[in-house]
Design a protein around this motif. Structure first.
Motif, short mmCIF file in Angstrom:
data_model
loop_
_atom_site.label_atom_id
_atom_site.label_comp_id
_atom_site.label_asym_id
_atom_site.label_seq_id
_atom_site.Cartn_x
_atom_site.Cartn_y
_atom_site.Cartn_z
N GLN A 147 44.37 42.81 33.03
CA GLN A 147 43.89 41.45 32.91
C GLN A 147 42.43 41.29 33.34
N VAL A 148 41.94 42.17 34.19
CA VAL A 148 40.57 42.07 34.70
C VAL A 148 39.84 43.37 34.41
N ASP A 149 38.73 43.30 33.63
CA ASP A 149 37.90 44.46 33.32
C ASP A 149 36.91 44.64 34.46
N LEU A 150 37.26 45.49 35.42
CA LEU A 150 36.41 45.67 36.59
C LEU A 150 35.06 46.24 36.23
N ASP A 151 35.02 47.16 35.28
CA ASP A 151 33.72 47.72 34.86
C ASP A 151 32.82 46.63 34.30
N ALA A 152 33.41 45.70 33.53
CA ALA A 152 32.60 44.61 32.97
C ALA A 152 32.12 43.68 34.07
N VAL A 153 32.99 43.41 35.07
CA VAL A 153 32.60 42.53 36.17
C VAL A 153 31.42 43.14 36.94
N VAL A 154 31.52 44.43 37.25
CA VAL A 154 30.45 45.10 37.99
C VAL A 154 29.20 45.18 37.12
N GLY A 155 29.40 45.45 35.80
CA GLY A 155 28.25 45.52 34.90
C GLY A 155 27.50 44.21 34.83
N ASP A 156 28.21 43.08 34.78
CA ASP A 156 27.55 41.78 34.75
C ASP A 156 26.78 41.54 36.04
N LEU A 157 27.34 41.96 37.16
CA LEU A 157 26.66 41.79 38.44
C LEU A 157 25.36 42.59 38.47
N PHE A 158 25.41 43.84 38.04
CA PHE A 158 24.21 44.67 38.08
C PHE A 158 23.20 44.23 37.03
N ASP A 159 23.67 43.72 35.90
CA ASP A 159 22.73 43.19 34.91
C ASP A 159 21.99 41.99 35.48
N GLY A 160 22.68 41.17 36.26
CA GLY A 160 22.01 40.05 36.91
C GLY A 160 20.97 40.50 37.91
N LEU A 161 21.25 41.58 38.63
CA LEU A 161 20.27 42.12 39.58
C LEU A 161 19.07 42.69 38.85
N LEU A 170 24.24 53.29 41.57
CA LEU A 170 25.26 52.61 42.37
C LEU A 170 26.33 51.92 41.53
N GLN A 171 26.09 51.71 40.25
CA GLN A 171 27.02 50.91 39.45
C GLN A 171 28.40 51.56 39.34
N ALA A 172 28.43 52.85 39.03
CA ALA A 172 29.73 53.53 38.88
C ALA A 172 30.49 53.60 40.21
N PRO A 173 29.82 53.98 41.34
CA PRO A 173 30.55 53.95 42.62
C PRO A 173 31.03 52.56 43.00
N ALA A 174 30.25 51.53 42.64
CA ALA A 174 30.67 50.17 42.97
C ALA A 174 31.95 49.81 42.23
N ALA A 175 32.02 50.15 40.95
CA ALA A 175 33.24 49.89 40.18
C ALA A 175 34.42 50.66 40.74
N SER A 176 34.18 51.93 41.11
CA SER A 176 35.26 52.73 41.68
C SER A 176 35.70 52.18 43.02
N GLY A 177 34.73 51.73 43.84
CA GLY A 177 35.07 51.16 45.14
C GLY A 177 35.86 49.87 45.01
N LEU A 178 35.49 49.06 44.01
CA LEU A 178 36.24 47.82 43.79
C LEU A 178 37.67 48.12 43.39
N SER A 179 37.86 49.13 42.53
CA SER A 179 39.21 49.52 42.13
C SER A 179 40.00 50.05 43.32
N SER A 180 39.33 50.82 44.18
CA SER A 180 40.01 51.35 45.37
C SER A 180 40.39 50.23 46.32
N LEU A 181 39.51 49.21 46.43
CA LEU A 181 39.81 48.08 47.28
C LEU A 181 41.07 47.36 46.82
N ILE A 182 41.13 47.11 45.51
CA ILE A 182 42.32 46.43 44.97
C ILE A 182 43.57 47.27 45.21
#
Length: 437
Positions: A93-107, A123-135
């Motif tokens: 239901q949630v595309d974590l890669d897209a969420v992280v990508g939108d955040l980094f595109d904003g930066l 940092l983008q790929a580790p951030a997506a992986s870290g978010l998945s690990s957090l969930i």
């Protein structure tokens, strides 16, 4: 001398009666044939009665259903299975890669220096992986928490109520059994708990997780195709069928010419069929795991589910097999075989010595002991009947209940032997009169 002759005549009559009883029956009477048929039917119906009672307790009683499946929430294999299902539902239901990508595109749109922009790419790929690990970590924490156990129990109760409504064909039921017949637990409640935990940890993206409508199976479909029929049988016959079996046994034993022998073989038959049923459960476990894994759930989770579901049935089967063995032993002791007569003689001699020693010290049960001796057989049979009724009334039959009843009956038999005061046998005065003559 007339009294001596009368005693001798009575002795001869008793010897003739004993000889007639010991004379082998060469032809099978119609009465014996009917008794055999009735007892065979009782033995064959007994496993069905046990299964029907188990189904009635598990399927009709909501408290029993919850008590059976609630401990699964603490099973590590089941927890891993549920956690994987929840994580997969969130990922879909949630595309974590897209969420992280939108955040980094904003930066990147902030016109950062070249070195900072290059660092963002690293940092983008580790951030997506870290978010998945957090969930994944939060999901496992939630699933292993006490709150999840409470959610699991509440969901089971609600699911059971809906399932019973379906099985009873009640109109307006929200949950419908599909063509595959799977009874499932709703993951929506678990997902909402995960969202709350993520929000409490400051993960703002928790609001991006929508309401998820997903269920996981609690009982496999192939079993539930049969459950609807079993449920109807359990409601109508699950309570009465054990009493029918008891009635058939009583009728068959009363019709039998040699009642102790009939009871002996019937009890052994009960023990054998219940032991075979226990072996069949072991084989059925393998078939169940093969049928539901890995398409429905993991083999470990399926094994835990089967073991939890059949724990009560397994203990009941073992207890009933023990009942059969104990009754068979009692029937053998009450029989007319030489070994049984020898054992009875040794036991009666021992108790006789104890009674004689007690009377020698002035301890006698008097008239009461004579009454107990006269009705000794009736007292023991009544005790056994009460024990069987207690086991049937306190269903499900457990091993502890069987052992308790057996100990109670043993204590009753010992008390009867100690209290009874046998009258002098005919042979004793006859021997005295012979010596006097």
């Amino acid at each position: 001398m007339s009294e001596v002759e009368e005693l001798r005549a009575r002795l001869r009559a008793l010897e003739q009666e004993n000889a007639a009883l010991r004379r082998p029956q060469r032809r099978l009477s119609a009465r014996s044939a009917i008794a055999g048929i009735v007892l065979v039917v009782a033995v064959l119906v007994a496993p069905i009665a046990a299964m029907g009672t188990w189904a009635r307790l598990q399927l009709v009683d909501a408290d029993r259903f919850v008590a059976t499946f609630a401990p699964l929430a603490a099973d590590p294999d089941v927890q891993d299975f549920v956690a994987d299902q929840v994580t997969a539902a969130i990922d879909e239901q949630v595309d974590l890669d897209a969420v992280v990508g939108d955040l980094f595109d904003g930066l990147r749109a902030l016109d950062l220096p070249p070195r900072a922009e290059s660092a963002l790419g690293l940092l983008q790929a580790p951030a997506a992986s870290g978010l998945s690990s957090l969930i994944d970590g939060v999901v496992h924490d939630v699933v292993s928490s006490r709150q999840f156990a409470d959610i699991w129990a509440e969901t089971l109760r609600f699911t059971h109520e809906r399932a019973v409504a379906i099985l009873q064909d009640e109109p307006g039921t929200a949950l419908q059994l599909g063509d595959d017949g799977v009874l499932s637990v709703d993951l929506g409640v678990v997902v909402e708990r995960v969202k709350e935990e993520l929000a409490a940890r400051g993960a703002g993206f928790a609001d991006l997780i929508p309401v998820i409508d997903r269920t996981i199976p609690v009982v496999q479909a192939d079993a539930l195709v049969l459950v609807r029929t079993v449920y109807q049988v359990a409601v109508t016959a699950g309570f009465w069928l054990p009493w029918v079996v008891l009635g058939l046994v009583v009728l068959g034993v009363l019709l039998a010419v040699q009642r102790p022998r009939a009871l002996l073989w019937t009890s052994l038959g009960f023990a054998v069929v219940f032991l075979l049923l226990a072996a069949g459960m072991g084989i059925g476990r393998g078939f169940f795991i093969g049928a539901v894994s890995p398409s429905i759930m993991t083999a470990a989770a399926a094994g835990s589910l089967f073991d939890q579901l059949t724990a009560l049935l397994g203990s009941t089967i073992v207890a009933l097999a023990l009942v059969g063995m104990l009754i068979a032993i009692w029937a053998w002791l009450a029989g007319s075989s030489r070994s049984a007569s020898t054992v009875r003689g040794v036991v009666e001699s021992g108790f006789g010595a104890v009674r004689a020693s007690a009377e020698g010290h002035g301890l006698s049960t008097g008239r009461f002991g004579e009454v107990v001796d006269r009705y000794r057989g009736a007292i023991l049979i009544a005790g056994m009947a009460i024990g069987v009724l207690v086991l049937l009334a306190t269903r499900p039959v457990t091993l502890g209940a069987v052992i308790g009843v057996a100990i109670g009956l043993l204590v009753l038999a010992i008390l009867v032997e100690l209290i009874r005061r046998p009258a002098p046998s005919v042979a004793e005065p006859a021997a005295v009169l012979t010596r006097e003559g």
